[in-house]
Scaffold this active site. Structure first.
Site, PDB file in Angstrom:
ATOM      1  N   ALA A   1       0.859  -1.182   0.000  1.00 45.86           N
ATOM      2  CA  ALA A   1       0.000   0.000   0.000  1.00 45.86           C
ATOM      3  C   ALA A   1       0.895   1.231   0.000  1.00 45.86           C
ATOM      4  O   ALA A   1       2.050   1.178   0.453  1.00 45.86           O
ATOM      5  CB  ALA A   1      -0.899  -0.016   1.223  1.00 45.86           C
TER       6      ALA A   1
ATOM      7  N   GLY B   1       0.647  -5.079   1.032  1.00 44.04           N
ATOM      8  CA  GLY B   1      -0.594  -5.168   0.265  1.00 44.04           C
ATOM      9  C   GLY B   1      -0.395  -5.816  -1.094  1.00 44.04           C
ATOM     10  O   GLY B   1      -1.330  -6.402  -1.659  1.00 44.04           O
TER      11      GLY B   1
ATOM     12  N   GLU C   1      -0.551  -9.411  -0.407  1.00 44.41           N
ATOM     13  CA  GLU C   1      -1.953  -9.726  -0.088  1.00 44.41           C
ATOM     14  C   GLU C   1      -2.813  -9.737  -1.348  1.00 44.41           C
ATOM     15  O   GLU C   1      -3.698 -10.580  -1.501  1.00 44.41           O
ATOM     16  CB  GLU C   1      -2.479  -8.703   0.926  1.00 44.41           C
ATOM     17  CG  GLU C   1      -1.806  -8.869   2.288  1.00 44.41           C
ATOM     18  CD  GLU C   1      -2.127  -7.736   3.250  1.00 44.41           C
ATOM     19  OE1 GLU C   1      -1.984  -6.554   2.857  1.00 44.41           O
ATOM     20  OE2 GLU C   1      -2.527  -8.030   4.387  1.00 44.41           O
TER      21      GLU C   1
ATOM     22  N   GLU D   1       5.062  -5.186   7.055  1.00 44.16           N
ATOM     23  CA  GLU D   1       4.350  -4.121   7.780  1.00 44.16           C
ATOM     24  C   GLU D   1       4.904  -3.881   9.176  1.00 44.16           C
ATOM     25  O   GLU D   1       4.868  -2.758   9.685  1.00 44.16           O
ATOM     26  CB  GLU D   1       2.844  -4.468   7.881  1.00 44.16           C
ATOM     27  CG  GLU D   1       2.075  -4.369   6.585  1.00 44.16           C
ATOM     28  CD  GLU D   1       2.089  -5.644   5.749  1.00 44.16           C
ATOM     29  OE1 GLU D   1       2.948  -6.523   6.011  1.00 44.16           O
ATOM     30  OE2 GLU D   1       1.266  -5.760   4.832  1.00 44.16           O
TER      31      GLU D   1
HETATM   32  N1  DAK Z   1       4.594   3.113  -0.942  1.00 43.25           N
HETATM   33  C1  DAK Z   1       4.987   4.261  -1.534  1.00 43.25           C
HETATM   34  N2  DAK Z   1       6.117   4.366  -2.238  1.00 43.25           N
HETATM   35  C2  DAK Z   1       6.901   3.284  -2.363  1.00 43.25           C
HETATM   36  C3  DAK Z   1       6.555   2.051  -1.760  1.00 43.25           C
HETATM   37  C4  DAK Z   1       5.334   1.985  -1.027  1.00 43.25           C
HETATM   38  N3  DAK Z   1       4.893   0.852  -0.429  1.00 43.25           N
HETATM   39  N4  DAK Z   1       7.536   1.162  -2.036  1.00 43.25           N
HETATM   40  C5  DAK Z   1       8.446   1.797  -2.787  1.00 43.25           C
HETATM   41  N5  DAK Z   1       8.075   3.078  -2.984  1.00 43.25           N
HETATM   42  C6  DAK Z   1       8.781   4.131  -3.735  1.00 43.25           C
HETATM   43  C7  DAK Z   1      10.005   4.597  -2.985  1.00 43.25           C
HETATM   44  O1  DAK Z   1       9.655   5.559  -2.007  1.00 43.25           O
HETATM   45  C8  DAK Z   1      10.834   5.174  -4.103  1.00 43.25           C
HETATM   46  O2  DAK Z   1      10.322   6.438  -4.433  1.00 43.25           O
HETATM   47  P1  DAK Z   1      11.351   7.680  -4.753  1.00 43.25           P
HETATM   48  O3  DAK Z   1      12.207   7.816  -3.574  1.00 43.25           O
HETATM   49  O4  DAK Z   1      12.096   7.214  -5.991  1.00 43.25           O
HETATM   50  O5  DAK Z   1      10.423   8.835  -4.996  1.00 43.25           O
HETATM   51  C9  DAK Z   1      10.537   4.246  -5.267  1.00 43.25           C
HETATM   52  O6  DAK Z   1       9.307   3.575  -4.932  1.00 43.25           O
HETATM   53  C10 DAK Z   1      11.590   3.177  -5.461  1.00 43.25           C
HETATM   54  O7  DAK Z   1      11.812   2.552  -4.217  1.00 43.25           O
HETATM   55  P2  DAK Z   1      13.272   2.310  -3.597  1.00 43.25           P
HETATM   56  O8  DAK Z   1      14.203   3.411  -3.988  1.00 43.25           O
HETATM   57  O9  DAK Z   1      13.090   2.060  -2.152  1.00 43.25           O
HETATM   58  O10 DAK Z   1      13.711   0.968  -4.367  1.00 43.25           O
HETATM   59  P3  DAK Z   1      14.672  -0.173  -3.851  1.00 43.25           P
HETATM   60  O11 DAK Z   1      14.867  -1.087  -5.020  1.00 43.25           O
HETATM   61  O12 DAK Z   1      15.874   0.373  -3.158  1.00 43.25           O
HETATM   62  O13 DAK Z   1      13.809  -0.957  -2.733  1.00 43.25           O
HETATM   63  C11 DAK Z   1      11.835  -2.016  -1.810  1.00 43.25           C
HETATM   64  C12 DAK Z   1      12.661  -1.634  -3.091  1.00 43.25           C
HETATM   65  C13 DAK Z   1      10.517  -2.622  -2.328  1.00 43.25           C
HETATM   66  C14 DAK Z   1      12.613  -3.055  -1.011  1.00 43.25           C
HETATM   67  C15 DAK Z   1      11.592  -0.757  -0.948  1.00 43.25           C
HETATM   68  O14 DAK Z   1      11.067   0.263  -1.782  1.00 43.25           O
HETATM   69  C16 DAK Z   1      10.617  -0.980   0.169  1.00 43.25           C
HETATM   70  O15 DAK Z   1      10.978  -1.548   1.209  1.00 43.25           O
HETATM   71  N6  DAK Z   1       9.365  -0.494   0.011  1.00 43.25           N
HETATM   72  C17 DAK Z   1       8.366  -0.546   1.054  1.00 43.25           C
HETATM   73  C18 DAK Z   1       7.801  -1.932   1.183  1.00 43.25           C
HETATM   74  C19 DAK Z   1       6.737  -2.009   2.270  1.00 43.25           C
HETATM   75  O16 DAK Z   1       7.014  -1.735   3.452  1.00 43.25           O
HETATM   76  N7  DAK Z   1       5.560  -2.378   1.895  1.00 43.25           N
HETATM   77  C20 DAK Z   1       4.469  -2.573   2.856  1.00 43.25           C
HETATM   78  C21 DAK Z   1       3.669  -1.281   2.952  1.00 43.25           C
HETATM   79  S1  DAK Z   1       2.359  -1.419   4.160  1.00 43.25           S
HETATM   80  C22 DAK Z   1      -5.369  -2.491   4.032  1.00 43.25           C
HETATM   81  C23 DAK Z   1      -4.921  -2.886   2.817  1.00 43.25           C
HETATM   82  C24 DAK Z   1      -3.535  -2.975   2.583  1.00 43.25           C
HETATM   83  C25 DAK Z   1      -2.642  -2.591   3.547  1.00 43.25           C
HETATM   84  C26 DAK Z   1      -3.105  -2.173   4.754  1.00 43.25           C
HETATM   85  C27 DAK Z   1      -4.477  -2.114   5.000  1.00 43.25           C
HETATM   86  N8  DAK Z   1      -6.793  -2.436   4.288  1.00 43.25           N
HETATM   87  C28 DAK Z   1      -7.739  -2.899   3.291  1.00 43.25           C
HETATM   88  C29 DAK Z   1      -7.290  -2.006   5.548  1.00 43.25           C
HETATM   89  C30 DAK Z   1      -1.237  -2.702   3.209  1.00 43.25           C
HETATM   90  C31 DAK Z   1      -0.224  -2.142   3.883  1.00 43.25           C
HETATM   91  C32 DAK Z   1       1.123  -2.164   3.297  1.00 43.25           C
HETATM   92  O17 DAK Z   1       1.325  -2.684   2.229  1.00 43.25           O
END
Ligand code: DAK
Length: 259
Positions: free
Chosen positions: A66, A110, A113, A133
């Site tokens: 997300a 997400g 998921e 998360e």
């Molecule tokens: N959201 C927003 N931007 C994201 C992102 C994300 N989840 N993941 C990556 N990006 C963006 C980065 O900020 C970066 O943007 P700029 O800095 O270039 O502007 C760009 O994508 C490239 O990312 P990286 O520079 O970080 O790329 P790397 O290859 O170094 O790393 C990575 C890739 C995937 C390992 C890293 O980006 C990362 O750790 N991303 C976050 C992963 C994460 O924590 N995902 C879980 C998010 S929480 C619900 C439904 C769903 C959810 C909750 C509730 N309901 C229905 C109630 C879900 C929650 C989640 O998913």
């Protein structure tokens, strides 16, 4: 209306393909994207020419979760009162025809998921799955704590949810999260071949099989078996059952009419 966050196309006039398209954000899932995805899947589900759907992303990311930027400032009152994005995240659950996730690169949070909400996952060799998360001070919110243990068992699901580590494609296949792993450059070819194969079967039998397998996740074994038995009996009311069995007996290829 043109889509901003996804691309939509059909293959062979039978397979509906949705490609998530926010490359700069690694296909991070925002409200607009989930609205568009849900609408596209619903339109394909309602189209009698379409027999199967595929959801895919880019080579680098199926979806990295997300959109964290969008969530960062929310408080409990906002997410609880507005039932945070439950509306458009659950659309995929109402789709009756099969949906295959073709995953390359990151499928995190997400994104993982979403892949698990699809009926099965075909992964490229570079796929990485995770529920990170915990690193953000939250827990999975779109079914991850429920679907992951059902797919890979409690121990590995706990490991993933509590450490936030990623699982590569080999481990994901070994654990039962994905149905097959293919070379990256063959991902769409293999997925479309599976989708086209499904399209050639009786649409009624395909939808009934999906409904019956899904029952195994939602109730007791006895209820699931009874549901399967009744659906199995119902197949004998279809023209496709007569065609399928007649074709076998007469050593010819079945021509299903989806009736
Ligand atoms: N959201 C927003 N931007 C994201 C992102 C994300 N989840 N993941 C990556 N990006 C963006 C980065 O900020 C970066 O943007 P700029 O800095 O270039 O502007 C760009 O994508 C490239 O990312 P990286 O520079 O970080 O790329 P790397 O290859 O170094 O790393 C990575 C890739 C995937 C390992 C890293 O980006 C990362 O750790 N991303 C976050 C992963 C994460 O924590 N995902 C879980 C998010 S929480 C619900 C439904 C769903 C959810 C909750 C509730 N309901 C229905 C109630 C879900 C929650 C989640 O998913």
């Amino acid at each position: 209306m043109a889509n901003e966050f996804i691309e939509v196309r059909t293959e062979g006039g039978k397979v509906g393909v949705v490609t998530l398209n926010r490359p700069k954000q690694l296909n991070a899932l925002n409200n607009g994207l989930m609205d568009e995805l849900g609408a596209a899947l619903k339109a394909f589900d309602a189209d009698p020419a379409i027999g199967c759907m595929v959801v895919t992303g880019s080579e680098k990311a199926f979806a990295a979760g997300a959109d964290i930027g969008a969530m960062a400032s929310y408080g409990f009152a906002d997410v609880y009162k507005n039932d945070y994005i439950t509306r458009n995240w659950e659309t995929i659950r109402s789709i009756r025809k099969p949906v295959i996730a073709a995953v390359s690169g990151f499928a995190l949070g997400g994104g993982c998921e979403l892949a698990m909400m699809c009926d099965f996952i075909i992964a490229a060799e570079n796929a990485k799955f995770g529920q990170p998360e915990i690193k953000l001070g939250i827990i999975p919110g779109a079914g991850g704590t429920q679907r992951l243990p059902r797919a890979v068992g409690k121990s590995k699901a706990m490991d993933m949810a509590l450490t936030g580590r990623m699982m590569d494609a080999t481990e994901a296949e070994r654990a039962g999260l994905v149905s097959r792993v293919v070379p990256l450059d063959k991902l769409m070819e293999e997925t479309l071949a599976a989708a086209l194969m499904i399209c050639d079967y009786s649409q009624i039998a395909v939808m009934a099989a999906k409904e019956a397998v899904n029952k195994s996740f939602e109730g007791t074994l006895a209820d699931g078996i009874m549901f399967e038995r009744r659906m199995f009996h119902a197949m004998f009311a279809t023209t496709d059952q007569k065609e399928g069995m007649d074709a076998f007996v007469n050593k010819r290829k079945a021509q299903f009419k989806h009736q």
